[in-house]
Design an enzyme around this catalytic site. Structure first.
Site, PDB file in Angstrom:
ATOM      1  N   THR A 227     -11.926   7.113 -13.180  1.00 26.62           N
ATOM      2  CA  THR A 227     -10.900   6.604 -12.258  1.00 26.62           C
ATOM      3  C   THR A 227     -11.321   5.286 -11.631  1.00 26.62           C
ATOM      4  O   THR A 227     -10.521   4.606 -11.009  1.00 26.62           O
ATOM      5  CB  THR A 227     -10.537   7.666 -11.207  1.00 26.62           C
ATOM      6  OG1 THR A 227      -9.327   7.262 -10.546  1.00 26.62           O
ATOM      7  CG2 THR A 227     -11.645   7.836 -10.175  1.00 26.62           C
TER       8      THR A 227
ATOM      9  N   GLU B 142       0.830  -1.205   0.000  1.00 29.83           N
ATOM     10  CA  GLU B 142       0.000   0.000   0.000  1.00 29.83           C
ATOM     11  C   GLU B 142       0.869   1.262   0.000  1.00 29.83           C
ATOM     12  O   GLU B 142       0.609   2.192  -0.744  1.00 29.83           O
ATOM     13  CB  GLU B 142      -0.923  -0.017   1.229  1.00 29.83           C
ATOM     14  CG  GLU B 142      -1.816   1.198   1.407  1.00 29.83           C
ATOM     15  CD  GLU B 142      -2.996   1.244   0.433  1.00 29.83           C
ATOM     16  OE1 GLU B 142      -3.128   0.342  -0.402  1.00 29.83           O
ATOM     17  OE2 GLU B 142      -3.787   2.213   0.513  1.00 29.83           O
TER      18      GLU B 142
END
Ligand code: NAG
Ligand code: NAG
Length: 530
Positions: free
Chosen positions: A512, A376
């Site tokens: 997106t 992440e």
């Protein structure tokens, strides 16, 4: 969702020359890999079956416990997000199920706080994308047999309008910069005093599309008014490098309150949408293109960073004012794909080449870990800045060996079924036709499949650098359907009107959330005019 070697001035020069150079026809060839495409479809089916059985009409599946979560206001986020993927995969039973469901959604009622951004990209994007496909497919192609079931375009568009009409209250601020948080009953804003540039600047494609489809300019005007403060940032401290902005903007007057930014979460898709708006309509959004070019050139000039232990790798730094921070994240790995899309859209190979370097860097974040999946958040020590300065610390002792071989260390090892690395492989492949990127996407997909498959679906995991992933979060994000599975599939699938094109003939632009939105004015084979 969301940087070199050429200098900014060289790039600008090349761009100004591009105006005079006739469009060069590229003949990029693509290869279909049916076995891989089928394997991705199979994973989609597993995920859908689990969701449909245990969580349908709710937002997300909890695959370990066969439970559900209503993390996106309980309107069935996974169903709406899965739709465009089911459509491109031609999974008609799933398409029919979702089409029957959409008109049932009660978009007027929720007691929970609504996110303008999340609702726009997942639901509105998912619905709007519904509106193009029948129109296209009525005319041609494999969906001919399907016309009866998917002809009710008006019902879908009216659901999109109903949702947007409920969201409009968010824009009722002194400046017109929306409050990202709102409630429906009674309609009111959440009471924030600022909003971030990603959540302000990632509405304009969906809301403009809604206006274009419904002949009602209000939606576009609302989103473009908010965006105007990002196109003309005030005060000067809000734009530490040309085109690169701070993060938070006051709702009272549209002024920036900080100078901190990057290509990662909270800011990412503002930059992403600048070039996508130009792709959507080259006449109306030339200013957005100019702002993207500024941001891209500044990134190349100021943000490029190479780790001390792997100087051949390229990452983009974040910034606090003009001071850099050598940190990046999975979310930011859209940036390679976005530079490539910019290069294709502007007919400027320097951006494409740079984007491919960023793709290489993000590829490394996958191949270096125990699971073969990237983390992440990660950090590195920059080779060109004073070593061990407060903004350029060394790797923590327990990751020194990992940093030495990998060129980054992990500051957050979660993987939450994010798409950005595979998304950028997709753009790299569509730009170059180089099968290497298909192989990378397949390898990433395989590693995700073996690590995250659990119970009735796929789950986010806790630690990409532990064999097996270090445990499950028991959560299957809706964007797993919309994004990871779609890009993993499309890179191996047949060419189609919705595939990204290397030759300026794109008929669609992906929001997106990876929902393909039909461009306002396709310009097949035309010279890029500047
Ligand atoms: C919008 O206007 C166009 C052109 O006049 C028309 O073809 C279309 O049907 C209209 N759409 C709606 C939803 O009113
Ligand atoms: C930076 O810190 C590392 C680890 O503490 C140390 O080994 C190295 O010598 C330091 N380098 C400089 C230039 O201070």
């Amino acid at each position: 969702m969301r940087s070199l070697s050429a200098t900014g001035s060289v790039t600008l020069l090349l761009l100004s020359l591009a105006a005079a150079v006739p469009h060069r026809t590229r003949t990029t060839r693509y290869a279909v890999n049916k076995d891989r495409a089928d394997a991705v479809k199979e994973a989609f089916q597993v995920s859908w079956d689990g969701y449909h059985r245990y969580a349908f009409r709710h937002d997300s599946l909890r695959p370990v416990t066969n439970g559900f979560a209503d993390d996106r206001n309980g309107w069935g986020a996974s169903a709406v997000d899965a739709f465009s993927t089911a459509l491109v995969m031609e999974k008609w039973d799933v398409v029919d199920r979702i089409l029957a469901y959409i008109p049932e959604i009660d978009f007027d009622t929720t007691t929970t706080e609504v996110s303008l951004f999340e609702t726009t990209i997942r639901y509105l994007g998912g619905l709007l994308e519904l509106t193009y496909a029948p129109a296209y497919d009525l005319l041609t192609g494999p969906l001919n047999d399907h016309i009866k079931q998917i002809s009710d375009v008006e019902a879908i568009l009216s659901q999109a309008k109903r949702l947007a009409d409920n969201l409009k209250v968010a824009f009722d601020t002194p400046s017109g910069v929306p409050d990202n948080n709102l409630f429906f009953n009674p309609p009111r804003k959440g009471g924030s005093t600022t909003n971030g540039i990603a959540t302000i600047g990632t509405l304009v494609l969906e809301w403009t599309r809604l206006s274009d489809l419904s002949n009602d300019t209000e939606y576009a005007n609302l989103a473009q008014k908010g965006e105007s403060y990002l196109l003309h940032p005030q005060p000067k401290s809000g734009e530490p490098f040309p085109g690169l902005l701070g993060t938070n903007v006051r709702l009272s007057d549209g002024h920036f309150v900080d100078s901190n930014g990057g290509w990662g979460g909270g800011t990412d898709s503002f930059y992403e949408y600048l070039i996508k708006m130009y792709l959507y309509d080259r006449e109306r959004f030339a200013e957005y293109r100019d702002r993207w070019v500024l941001a891209a050139d500044s990134s190349i000039e100021h943000l490029v960073s190479h780790p001390t232990t792997r100087p051949e790798l390229t990452f983009l730094a974040m910034w606090r004012g003009k001071e850099l921070r050598f940190v990046s994240e999975h979310l930011a790995c859209f940036n390679g794909g976005n530079f490539i899309l910019g290069g294709l859209t502007l007919n400027e190979p320097a951006y494409t080449e740079f984007g491919l370097k960023l793709v290489d860097g993000c590829h490394e974040t996958y191949t270096s870990t125990a699971t073969g999946i990237g983390p992440e958040i990660f950090a590195w020590q920059d080779a060109a800045h004073p070593l061990n300065a407060t903004n350029n610390p060394p790797a923590p002792a327990n990751q020194a060996a990992f940093y030495s071989s990998s060129g980054f260390w992990i500051t957050n090892g979660n993987y939450v079924l994010r798409p950005e690395v595979i998304e950028s492989y997709y753009y790299a492949y569509r730009a170059t036709g180089d099968p290497k990127y298909q192989d990378w996407a397949w390898e990433a997909f395989e590693r995700v499949r073996e690590t995250c498959r659990v119970g009735s679906g796929f789950s986010s995991i806790r630690d990409v650098n532990r064999p097996g992933g270090g445990g499950y979060h028991d959560f299957q994000e809706s964007f797993w359907f919309a994004e990871v599975l779609k890009y993993s599939y499309l890179i191996h699938a047949e060419d189609a009107p919705w595939q990204v094109k290397a030759d300026h003939t794109n008929e669609f632009v992906y929001n997106t959330e990876a929902h393909p939105i039909r461009v306002a004015a396709p310009r097949a084979g035309e010279t890029v005019s500047r």
